[in-house]
Scaffold this motif. Structure first.
Motif, mmCIF file in Angstrom:
data_model
loop_
_atom_site.group_PDB
_atom_site.id
_atom_site.type_symbol
_atom_site.label_atom_id
_atom_site.label_comp_id
_atom_site.label_asym_id
_atom_site.label_seq_id
_atom_site.Cartn_x
_atom_site.Cartn_y
_atom_site.Cartn_z
ATOM 1 N N MET A 48 0.836 -1.208 0.000
ATOM 2 C CA MET A 48 0.000 0.000 0.000
ATOM 3 C C MET A 48 0.869 1.256 0.000
ATOM 4 O O MET A 48 0.778 2.083 -0.910
ATOM 5 C CB MET A 48 -0.937 -0.002 1.215
ATOM 6 N N SER A 49 1.716 1.398 1.002
ATOM 7 C CA SER A 49 2.545 2.607 1.100
ATOM 8 C C SER A 49 3.631 2.647 0.026
ATOM 9 O O SER A 49 3.958 3.722 -0.485
ATOM 10 C CB SER A 49 3.155 2.733 2.494
ATOM 11 N N ASN A 50 4.177 1.485 -0.338
ATOM 12 C CA ASN A 50 5.204 1.453 -1.381
ATOM 13 C C ASN A 50 4.680 1.986 -2.706
ATOM 14 O O ASN A 50 5.365 2.748 -3.394
ATOM 15 C CB ASN A 50 5.727 0.027 -1.596
ATOM 16 N N ASN A 51 3.473 1.586 -3.070
ATOM 17 C CA ASN A 51 2.930 2.025 -4.359
ATOM 18 C C ASN A 51 2.526 3.492 -4.341
ATOM 19 O O ASN A 51 2.658 4.185 -5.351
ATOM 20 C CB ASN A 51 1.773 1.128 -4.791
ATOM 21 N N ILE A 52 2.053 3.980 -3.203
ATOM 22 C CA ILE A 52 1.764 5.412 -3.092
ATOM 23 C C ILE A 52 3.069 6.198 -3.227
ATOM 24 O O ILE A 52 3.139 7.181 -3.973
ATOM 25 C CB ILE A 52 1.048 5.726 -1.758
ATOM 26 N N ALA A 53 4.102 5.753 -2.531
ATOM 27 C CA ALA A 53 5.396 6.427 -2.589
ATOM 28 C C ALA A 53 5.973 6.381 -4.006
ATOM 29 O O ALA A 53 6.393 7.409 -4.548
ATOM 30 C CB ALA A 53 6.369 5.790 -1.597
ATOM 31 N N SER A 60 3.538 11.731 -14.614
ATOM 32 C CA SER A 60 2.195 12.116 -15.048
ATOM 33 C C SER A 60 1.165 11.644 -14.023
ATOM 34 O O SER A 60 1.395 10.682 -13.289
ATOM 35 C CB SER A 60 1.873 11.500 -16.416
ATOM 36 N N ASP A 61 0.036 12.337 -14.011
ATOM 37 C CA ASP A 61 -1.053 11.942 -13.122
ATOM 38 C C ASP A 61 -1.615 10.589 -13.518
ATOM 39 O O ASP A 61 -2.001 9.796 -12.649
ATOM 40 C CB ASP A 61 -2.167 12.992 -13.141
ATOM 41 N N LYS A 62 -1.640 10.301 -14.817
ATOM 42 C CA LYS A 62 -2.155 9.009 -15.294
ATOM 43 C C LYS A 62 -1.307 7.865 -14.735
ATOM 44 O O LYS A 62 -1.837 6.864 -14.258
ATOM 45 C CB LYS A 62 -2.175 8.972 -16.815
ATOM 46 N N GLU A 63 -0.005 8.037 -14.791
ATOM 47 C CA GLU A 63 0.900 7.003 -14.259
ATOM 48 C C GLU A 63 0.738 6.881 -12.745
ATOM 49 O O GLU A 63 0.705 5.778 -12.199
ATOM 50 C CB GLU A 63 2.347 7.335 -14.624
ATOM 51 N N PHE A 64 0.621 8.013 -12.061
ATOM 52 C CA PHE A 64 0.428 8.007 -10.613
ATOM 53 C C PHE A 64 -0.853 7.249 -10.270
ATOM 54 O O PHE A 64 -0.875 6.432 -9.334
ATOM 55 C CB PHE A 64 0.382 9.443 -10.083
ATOM 56 N N CYS A 65 -1.909 7.459 -11.048
ATOM 57 C CA CYS A 65 -3.181 6.760 -10.810
ATOM 58 C C CYS A 65 -3.026 5.249 -10.922
ATOM 59 O O CYS A 65 -3.685 4.493 -10.194
ATOM 60 C CB CYS A 65 -4.258 7.256 -11.773
ATOM 61 N N GLN A 66 -2.153 4.794 -11.805
ATOM 62 C CA GLN A 66 -1.910 3.352 -11.940
ATOM 63 C C GLN A 66 -1.312 2.792 -10.643
ATOM 64 O O GLN A 66 -1.697 1.715 -10.186
ATOM 65 C CB GLN A 66 -1.001 3.069 -13.131
ATOM 66 N N PHE A 67 -0.374 3.512 -10.062
ATOM 67 C CA PHE A 67 0.223 3.076 -8.802
ATOM 68 C C PHE A 67 -0.797 3.132 -7.666
ATOM 69 O O PHE A 67 -0.825 2.265 -6.797
ATOM 70 C CB PHE A 67 1.454 3.918 -8.454
ATOM 71 N N LEU A 68 -1.627 4.163 -7.683
ATOM 72 C CA LEU A 68 -2.676 4.267 -6.667
ATOM 73 C C LEU A 68 -3.666 3.125 -6.792
ATOM 74 O O LEU A 68 -4.183 2.631 -5.783
ATOM 75 C CB LEU A 68 -3.393 5.615 -6.777
ATOM 76 N N ASN A 69 -3.910 2.683 -8.008
ATOM 77 C CA ASN A 69 -4.800 1.538 -8.214
ATOM 78 C C ASN A 69 -4.215 0.278 -7.584
ATOM 79 O O ASN A 69 -4.937 -0.501 -6.962
ATOM 80 C CB ASN A 69 -5.068 1.332 -9.711
ATOM 81 N N ILE A 70 -2.931 0.100 -7.704
ATOM 82 C CA ILE A 70 -2.273 -1.059 -7.081
ATOM 83 C C ILE A 70 -2.362 -0.951 -5.557
ATOM 84 O O ILE A 70 -2.673 -1.930 -4.870
ATOM 85 C CB ILE A 70 -0.807 -1.187 -7.541
ATOM 86 N N ALA A 71 -2.132 0.240 -5.019
ATOM 87 C CA ALA A 71 -2.240 0.450 -3.572
ATOM 88 C C ALA A 71 -3.668 0.159 -3.116
ATOM 89 O O ALA A 71 -3.882 -0.480 -2.076
ATOM 90 C CB ALA A 71 -1.845 1.880 -3.214
ATOM 91 N N HIS A 72 -4.635 0.603 -3.897
ATOM 92 C CA HIS A 72 -6.053 0.373 -3.602
ATOM 93 C C HIS A 72 -6.351 -1.127 -3.561
ATOM 94 O O HIS A 72 -6.992 -1.632 -2.635
ATOM 95 C CB HIS A 72 -6.900 1.076 -4.665
ATOM 96 N N ARG A 73 -5.868 -1.844 -4.561
ATOM 97 C CA ARG A 73 -6.088 -3.299 -4.612
ATOM 98 C C ARG A 73 -5.401 -3.996 -3.441
ATOM 99 O O ARG A 73 -5.907 -4.999 -2.923
ATOM 100 C CB ARG A 73 -5.610 -3.856 -5.947
ATOM 101 N N SER A 74 -4.273 -3.470 -2.992
ATOM 102 C CA SER A 74 -3.576 -4.065 -1.844
ATOM 103 C C SER A 74 -4.390 -3.941 -0.564
ATOM 104 O O SER A 74 -4.277 -4.789 0.320
ATOM 105 C CB SER A 74 -2.201 -3.419 -1.659
ATOM 106 N N GLN A 114 -7.452 9.752 -6.308
ATOM 107 C CA GLN A 114 -7.372 9.427 -7.734
ATOM 108 C C GLN A 114 -8.299 10.337 -8.546
ATOM 109 O O GLN A 114 -7.910 10.822 -9.609
ATOM 110 C CB GLN A 114 -7.762 7.969 -7.985
ATOM 111 N N LYS A 115 -9.493 10.547 -8.060
ATOM 112 C CA LYS A 115 -10.451 11.410 -8.757
ATOM 113 C C LYS A 115 -9.921 12.833 -8.883
ATOM 114 O O LYS A 115 -10.146 13.496 -9.894
ATOM 115 C CB LYS A 115 -11.798 11.414 -8.028
ATOM 116 N N SER A 116 -9.199 13.294 -7.868
ATOM 117 C CA SER A 116 -8.657 14.656 -7.914
ATOM 118 C C SER A 116 -7.540 14.792 -8.957
ATOM 119 O O SER A 116 -7.254 15.895 -9.410
ATOM 120 C CB SER A 116 -8.151 15.072 -6.538
ATOM 121 N N LEU A 117 -6.926 13.682 -9.322
ATOM 122 C CA LEU A 117 -5.850 13.711 -10.304
ATOM 123 C C LEU A 117 -6.360 13.669 -11.747
ATOM 124 O O LEU A 117 -5.637 13.998 -12.661
ATOM 125 C CB LEU A 117 -4.891 12.540 -10.082
#
Length: 118
Positions: A48-53, A60-74, A114-117
């Motif tokens: 969770m924290s690793n993917n947010i970091a 890009s925000d799009k790429e950041f959202c992909q990592f946030l999605n992984i954190a979310h799934r975790s 994610q929505k804010s991005l």
């Protein structure tokens, strides 16, 4: 002192706090020689924290959202592990309930971020 972008993010702070609680449970599991459960809980907790970091360093925000999605799934992975541990009586219901609430809250925060991005 050097600070990384993610250190000021509420979602990272929440994730690292939850991970600490999961590590405490993992420590108890190891005392019961439940090493695989402990290892899985630690890995999912760190994810969770690793993917947010890691995502906070994206270009890009799009790429950041992909990592946030992984954190979310975790967070869901951690919820599943906790439910399994509780059903096997390795942790109590009260501990499970509190952590599931924490994970749900983190999930919602990640989704809103994610929505804010977008």
């Amino acid at each position: 002192m050097v600070r990384f972008r993610f250190q000021d993010m509420e979602i990272w702070q929440m994730a690292i706090e939850i991970a600490g609680k999961l590590f405490d449970i993992a420590d108890g599991l190891e005392k019961k020689r439940l090493y695989r459960f402990a290892e899985q809980l630690r890995a999912a907790g760190m994810s969770m924290s690793n993917n947010i970091a890691e995502g906070s360093g994206s270009n890009s925000d799009k790429e950041f959202c992909q990592f946030l999605n992984i954190a979310h799934r975790s967070t869901f992975e951690n919820a599943n592990i906790l439910i399994l541990l509780q059903r096997r009586s390795f942790i109590d219901q009260a501990t499970t309930d509190l952590l599931l609430e924490d994970l749900d809250h983190l999930c919602r925060k990640i989704t809103n971020f994610q929505k804010s991005l977008k």
